[in-house]
Design an enzyme around this catalytic site. Structure first.
Site, PDB file in Angstrom:
ATOM      1  N   LYS A  53       0.648  -1.223   0.260  1.00 56.04           N
ATOM      2  CA  LYS A  53       0.010   0.063  -0.168  1.00 56.04           C
ATOM      3  C   LYS A  53       0.894   1.182  -0.065  1.00 56.04           C
ATOM      4  CE  LYS A  53      -3.509   2.887   1.015  1.00 56.04           C
ATOM      5  NZ  LYS A  53      -4.402   3.141  -0.246  1.00 56.04           N
ATOM      6  N   ASN A 134       4.035   6.174  -7.133  1.00 57.36           N
ATOM      7  CA  ASN A 134       2.696   6.226  -7.259  1.00 57.36           C
ATOM      8  C   ASN A 134       2.359   7.906  -7.587  1.00 57.36           C
ATOM      9  OD1 ASN A 134      -0.101   6.694  -7.235  1.00 57.36           O
ATOM     10  ND2 ASN A 134      -0.586   5.774  -5.258  1.00 57.36           N
ATOM     11  N   CYS A 137      -2.573   8.977  -7.882  1.00 54.82           N
ATOM     12  CA  CYS A 137      -3.635   8.632  -7.067  1.00 54.82           C
ATOM     13  C   CYS A 137      -4.562   9.809  -7.182  1.00 54.82           C
ATOM     14  CB  CYS A 137      -3.171   8.709  -5.262  1.00 54.82           C
ATOM     15  SG  CYS A 137      -4.639   8.306  -4.339  1.00 54.82           S
TER      16      CYS A 137
HETATM   17  C1  FMN Z   1      -9.260  -0.010  -2.588  1.00 50.72           C
HETATM   18  C2  FMN Z   1      -8.126   0.421  -3.351  1.00 50.72           C
HETATM   19  C3  FMN Z   1      -7.057   1.144  -2.846  1.00 50.72           C
HETATM   20  C4  FMN Z   1      -5.937   1.325  -3.882  1.00 50.72           C
HETATM   21  N1  FMN Z   1      -4.845   1.962  -3.236  1.00 50.72           N
HETATM   22  C5  FMN Z   1      -3.917   2.208  -4.224  1.00 50.72           C
HETATM   23  C6  FMN Z   1      -2.703   2.762  -3.609  1.00 50.72           C
HETATM   24  O1  FMN Z   1      -2.457   3.134  -2.407  1.00 50.72           O
HETATM   25  N2  FMN Z   1      -1.555   3.171  -4.459  1.00 50.72           N
HETATM   26  C7  FMN Z   1      -1.621   2.759  -5.674  1.00 50.72           C
HETATM   27  O2  FMN Z   1      -0.589   2.812  -6.589  1.00 50.72           O
HETATM   28  N3  FMN Z   1      -2.797   2.170  -6.241  1.00 50.72           N
HETATM   29  C8  FMN Z   1      -4.026   1.936  -5.329  1.00 50.72           C
HETATM   30  N4  FMN Z   1      -4.991   1.409  -6.018  1.00 50.72           N
HETATM   31  C9  FMN Z   1      -5.162   1.135  -7.500  1.00 50.72           C
HETATM   32  C10 FMN Z   1      -4.734  -0.383  -7.726  1.00 50.72           C
HETATM   33  O3  FMN Z   1      -3.473  -0.667  -7.225  1.00 50.72           O
HETATM   34  C11 FMN Z   1      -5.012  -0.653  -9.220  1.00 50.72           C
HETATM   35  O4  FMN Z   1      -4.109   0.135  -9.888  1.00 50.72           O
HETATM   36  C12 FMN Z   1      -6.320  -0.472  -9.611  1.00 50.72           C
HETATM   37  O5  FMN Z   1      -7.263  -0.770  -8.769  1.00 50.72           O
HETATM   38  C13 FMN Z   1      -6.612  -1.149 -10.885  1.00 50.72           C
HETATM   39  O6  FMN Z   1      -6.656  -2.318 -10.766  1.00 50.72           O
HETATM   40  P1  FMN Z   1      -7.775  -3.417 -10.574  1.00 50.72           P
HETATM   41  O7  FMN Z   1      -8.957  -2.978 -11.819  1.00 50.72           O
HETATM   42  O8  FMN Z   1      -7.259  -4.811 -10.804  1.00 50.72           O
HETATM   43  O9  FMN Z   1      -8.148  -2.988  -9.192  1.00 50.72           O
HETATM   44  C14 FMN Z   1      -6.099   1.207  -5.159  1.00 50.72           C
HETATM   45  C15 FMN Z   1      -7.360   0.201  -5.502  1.00 50.72           C
HETATM   46  C16 FMN Z   1      -8.264   0.195  -4.883  1.00 50.72           C
HETATM   47  C17 FMN Z   1      -9.411  -0.602  -5.468  1.00 50.72           C
END
Ligand code: FMN
Ligand code: FAD
Ligand code: FAD
Ligand code: FMN
Ligand code: FES
Ligand code: FES
Lengths: 314, 266, 314, 266
Positions: A53, A134, A137
């Site tokens: 995270k 990152n 965000c």
């Molecule tokens: C609840 C949640 C929290 C996330 N927190 C972060 C984060 O802290 N840092 C980050 O780079 N991406 C974060 N993401 C993005 C995911 O790493 C990913 O890039 C994005 O969800 C797309 O992939 P998916 O469709 O498989 O979820 C988060 C996604 C979700 C759903």
């Protein structure tokens, strides 16, 4: 189907930005905590890598709830980078990984370029495998309104400054909320990134019509899940044509078939995000499914199909 | 915490869109504590995408039960499942109710249930009466109307005293169950303060939180929030709690049961 | 619930860029042909307006098939603007609408600014209600690689030149494949557009992993349907804060609830696209559902809730 | 063309994942012609999003039948429907087979069916034998193996001659049904050329198209493409046909039946 004894099992191992992975299936930042929560359910050592995270310099409380809402084949989240901050991360979260034999990539976010550099330098000495910046965000407010990853110059600057400050393998996580993601990826390559992670979430929203209020307290949030897969895949395809550094494909991966689409489009590795919530075993099922596909299709090495989309001439 | 493919033993409609489902899940049943929940994948496909959480309502040998109300697509799909099918569930999850310790000299126990909030409180009542048979338990059950009242008989069979409130007055006290609580409180100076456990809609819990502050009795409430992971990893399900300024705690991991006094109600 | 006789039925009528609509529910370009095909199934006169399939100067054959693939809660299409061309449109398609009492908005696309102007001038004399400039079709190749709607200057130029050439009500259909849609919408407003239609499709793709081939012959296509709704809604919300001209909200609308989300986010009207394929009666059901919502919530005039999202202070 | 909520009368598995469904839809039955199809919304929700097309297999009084194979999520959902449920369907859609006119002096009719391609050809055989009872119809039915053969008995009952081909040789000719066609052709100079109607996988149709070109007999083929609207509005379902250079025609509206000679096979 019987396999002859002499046939070697297919090779799923890859090198990603200098990091050796057992297989190309990682878990995405923010969806797997700091590994602890899922350790009871998933054999962490089987994963290609874990991206932790995102952490920031200071602890962050995150956004007011509600933070999660489901949409058609997707999820909107507005966590707002709640995290314990770099010091607590190093002291309390990092030791947990000592027991495991799995590459750990640490994701960091700053409000300024200096903060990124400071975070990176602090982590340089720690027992971690790599760093992910990152820059994308959607849930925090940026000084200049746009995210770093929406601004080619800002992207170039932060990546090259971090690059100069550290020797750790360096990935950059990009935003899909841009006109031309390939040009941003090129900036990362020029600035010395070892790889790009595509993609973070799309900014979206949902409304409770009965109360005429936003479903998320912050009004907008980041959209993830199968809904966004076709767009994520296209971005990987575009970026693959534009850069030589490896791509981590992310966005809506739920099955081995989804992961293979990303690999064929040009991703050297993939990461599961929302899928972990749906079924914590998805990363493992994806690894097993990729292996089965390779056996069935007589593919000896996963690297041999990265970016090998057969496009008809038009 | 385990992930299992649990066989559905029964899925019975109780009326007014409430169902009781029994699952064969000994690995979960043997660990589960009152107030904990299971996280259910209602569809093998990806619609709905996320799991749905339900409190453990009862544990009987190999089998666990949940009690749920159809309110949307997930629970609608669940309601159409048949005995013999399998459900992918995670559990037991979360931090349940803190039971009064068997040794400490204690006061009355009051359970306050609103709607399907009875689900976790029946399990709690059973556990208390096994661990501490001498304790007297008062259960206040609230619902919109008499048709929607749940589990009255179950509580009585355990030896609990039961009082009922319905919003339309078709049974028992006419009004909210939180009002009924205030009426029932033994406020005479020398009786020890009761311990209150409450589960139900957030408006109800907020009111009970207020009452507990006013009358200064210990009170545990079980909260509902939208969950994603259910295991504490995504930070999607937080509630505001007291800290130096404030801090966020996860309903799925740090809760769903919280001390009413630690919450900051909005 | 009984309604007293004296209660007036709610008012769904709106004025959009000078056009009077019976209700705010239109059908989106490219998903309703030239009206003929659906006329047997839907009472066209009940629709707020019809936006015809985009036409170009010359007839266009369109792209090689396959042109359609379904994704999670979405559809990818790569029709490639197949159309009969402006002359045949005027001679053979337009007469059909004479029998109907429904506003007809004609969508046009050119490869150059001059082509847009020429198309607009040709249509100025015809019996049509308004014009929509499609600056955002992801399925044709543009000279400068980017679509018009991805380039603020090109957008400004084409809109202002068309604006000067004609007096018809003028909408501009924008692309979601941009970093900052509000700034593009502002360009349209400055250049004299009477309204903006948000949004066209997202560029996406899908891969057949067994054959390692793209599912669409053109590799990429436009993503529509419920999958994109949260992003479309956010874009309407952002644009509503940035411009004063009316917004037509488009993207994944399947129910009255979906349409109301767009209206509350800031759209004065909405258009159904992919929904027509799912159920040709969706536009009618949406109209009826909006009316029911207004009755239940004692809303007398639909205009009174346009953009009335109640955001908590943060 | 109408849109109706049709009651499912029966949904019976024929084996090997093939099903026959009967629907009460007199408004569609009375208009339907062989080769036309219905466009079915398999789910009340939005997964899958698009409708699924199926040929009209048979019309009997109030009821229409479809014959389908489970190949993906849409047909899987369809296969789980029960008699008594309702399905939202559009139909009849498309341009069907051009029947040989009853007056013209004509040649033999050959129907070539691959897999579920029999679905529309049975309806065609029935219509021809009603309109032109004196015509002799030869039906070539192809499948992977004997278990997957469909409708042989139905064709025989209509008085058709039936020949069978299976790819693995478990019944009839061993090989492709298109090869069987070439063997069966009455090529002796003075017999009038047959008219061929074919429905099945696109590879098969392509081969039959070639054979028809080589032997110069008229041939109509029923094509499958992914459909979206099904009514001709979206231009999603086109095939390349001959024109000054070429032109695209819509499978759902200009087809699904085309003269083999007008198609440009890729
Ligand atoms: C609840 C949640 C929290 C996330 N927190 C972060 C984060 O802290 N840092 C980050 O780079 N991406 C974060 N993401 C993005 C995911 O790493 C990913 O890039 C994005 O969800 C797309 O992939 P998916 O469709 O498989 O979820 C988060 C996604 C979700 C759903
Ligand atoms: C720890 C925990 C334990 C629970 N135990 C039970 C139980 O024992 N019995 C029971 O009937 N229900 C219980 N719930 C609530 C239950 O999880 C929701 O009713 C269910 O997830 C709704 O799913 P759905 O798809 O049917 O509704 P949706 O279609 O998702 O939503 C329908 C309506 O329900 C609301 N809703 C959806 N999810 C939640 C949620 N997690 N919290 C609050 N409101 C929600 C939505 O706002 C919407 O108005 C519990 C929730 C939590 C967090
Ligand atoms: C005019 C017409 C008439 C048809 N009549 C019949 C019939 O009578 N009986 C019958 O069994 N089938 C028929 N089909 C094919 C049938 O529509 C598809 O098999 C069905 O839509 C598949 O849906 P699914 O969700 O189960 O498969 P999906 O999950 O969508 O796809 C599964 C597989 O089927 C392929 N597929 C999906 N849709 C089509 C399509 N429209 N054309 C070709 N391949 C497709 C996909 O490429 C994929 O490999 C007809 C198709 C058309 C166009
Ligand atoms: C098959 C198809 C064809 C389309 N053709 C056009 C077009 O010609 N011109 C245009 O402006 N938009 C076109 N669109 C975009 C739609 O008008 C609409 O903007 C988009 O589909 C998003 O709305 P939806 O999610 O409701 O479909 C097309 C969309 C689809 C699915
Ligand atoms: S639901 Fe993920 S942390 Fe609680
Ligand atoms: S499916 Fe829309 S035109 Fe054929």
């Amino acid at each position: 189907m019987m396999r002859k004894a002499k046939e070697k099992p297919p090779n799923l191992a890859i090198k990603l930005a200098g990091i050796s992975l057992k297989n190309p299936v990682m878990v995405a930042s923010g969806t797997f905590g700091y590994g602890e929560e899922y350790a009871q359910l998933v054999d962490l050592n089987r994963l290609g890598a874990i991206v932790a995270k995102t952490i920031t310099l200071k602890p962050r409380l995150g956004n007011d709830p509600p933070r999660i809402v489901e949409t058609a084949s997707g999820v909107l989240n507005s966590i707002g980078l709640q995290n314990v901050g770099i010091d607590t991360f190093i002291n309390e979260k990092l030791p947990f990984f000592k027991e495991y034999d799995v590459p750990l990539i640490v994701s960091i976010a700053g409000e300024t370029t200096d903060e990124y550099v400071q975070l990176a330098k602090t982590l340089q000495g720690e027992k971690i495998t790599g760093l992910e910046l990152n820059l994308s965000c959607p849930n925090i407010k940026y000084k200049r309104k746009l995210m770093f990853a929406q601004n080619p110059q800002a992207t170039h600057q932060v990546v090259s400054r971090v690059r100069k400050a550290i020797s750790l393998p360096l990935m950059v996580k990009l935003s899909p909320n841009v006109t031309d993601i390939a040009s941003i990826a090129k900036m990362c390559e020029e600035a010395g990134a070892d790889g790009v992670s595509l993609i973070n979430t799309f900014t979206g929203m949902a409304i409770d019509v009965e109360n005429r209020k936003p479903m998320l307290r912050q009004v907008t949030g980041g959209l993830s899940g199968p809904a966004i897969k076709p767009i994520a895949l296209r971005m990987v395809y575009e970026v693959h044509k534009a850069v030589r550094i490896p791509i981590i494909g992310i966005g809506g991966i739920m099955t081995a078939g989804d992961a293979l689409e990303f690999i064929i489009a040009g991703a050297k590795a993939v990461a599961i995000g929302t899928g972990n919530f749906v079924d914590p075993l998805i990363p493992i099922k994806v690894i097993d499914g990729i292996r089965e596909y390779m056996v069935n299709n007589k593919i000896k090495d996963i690297k041999s199909i990265v970016g090998r989309l057969k496009c008809p001439k038009s | 915490m385990v992930q299992v493919d649990a066989k559905i033993l029964e899925n019975r409609e109780l009326g007014s869109q409430r169902y009781k489902m029994a699952l064969s899940a000994p690995q979960i049943g043997c660990q589960a504590k009152p107030g904990q929940f299971i996280h259910v994948r209602v569809s093998k496909g990806f619609l709905p995408l996320l799991r749905r959480p339900f409190s453990v309502h009862r544990v009987q040998g190999q089998k666990i039960e949940i009690l749920y109300k159809v309110v949307g697509k997930g629970t609608e799909i669940l309601s159409r499942k048949k005995g013999g099918e399998y459900l992918d569930i995670l559990g037991p999850l979360g931090k349940g109710y803190q039971l009064p310790s068997a040794t400490s000299k204690i006061s009355d126990i009051i359970l306050v249930a609103g709607g399907t909030g009875v689900a976790s409180l029946l399990f709690l009542a059973e556990s208390i009466s096994v661990a501490n048979p001498e304790l007297s338990i008062l259960v206040l059950v609230g619902a919109k109307n008499r048709e929607e009242l749940l589990c009255e008989g179950d509580f009585r069979r355990l030896g609990c005293r039961v009082e009922v409130a319905t919003e339309n007055g078709t049974r028992g006290y006419k009004g909210l169950v939180s009002e009924l609580l205030e009426k029932c409180l033994p406020l005479s100076g020398d009786r020890p303060k009761p311990i209150v456990f409450a589960c139900g809609p957030s408006e109800m819990l907020k009111m009970i939180g207020k009452i507990s502050r006013k009358h200064r009795f210990p009170c545990q409430v079980s909260l509902e929030e939208r969950l994603a992971c259910g295991v504490g990893a995504c930070l999607g399900c937080v509630v505001k709690t007291k800290g130096s300024t404030y801090t966020y705690k996860r309903v799925c991991k740090d809760g769903p049961v919280f001390d009413a006094g630690e919450l900051i109600w909005e």
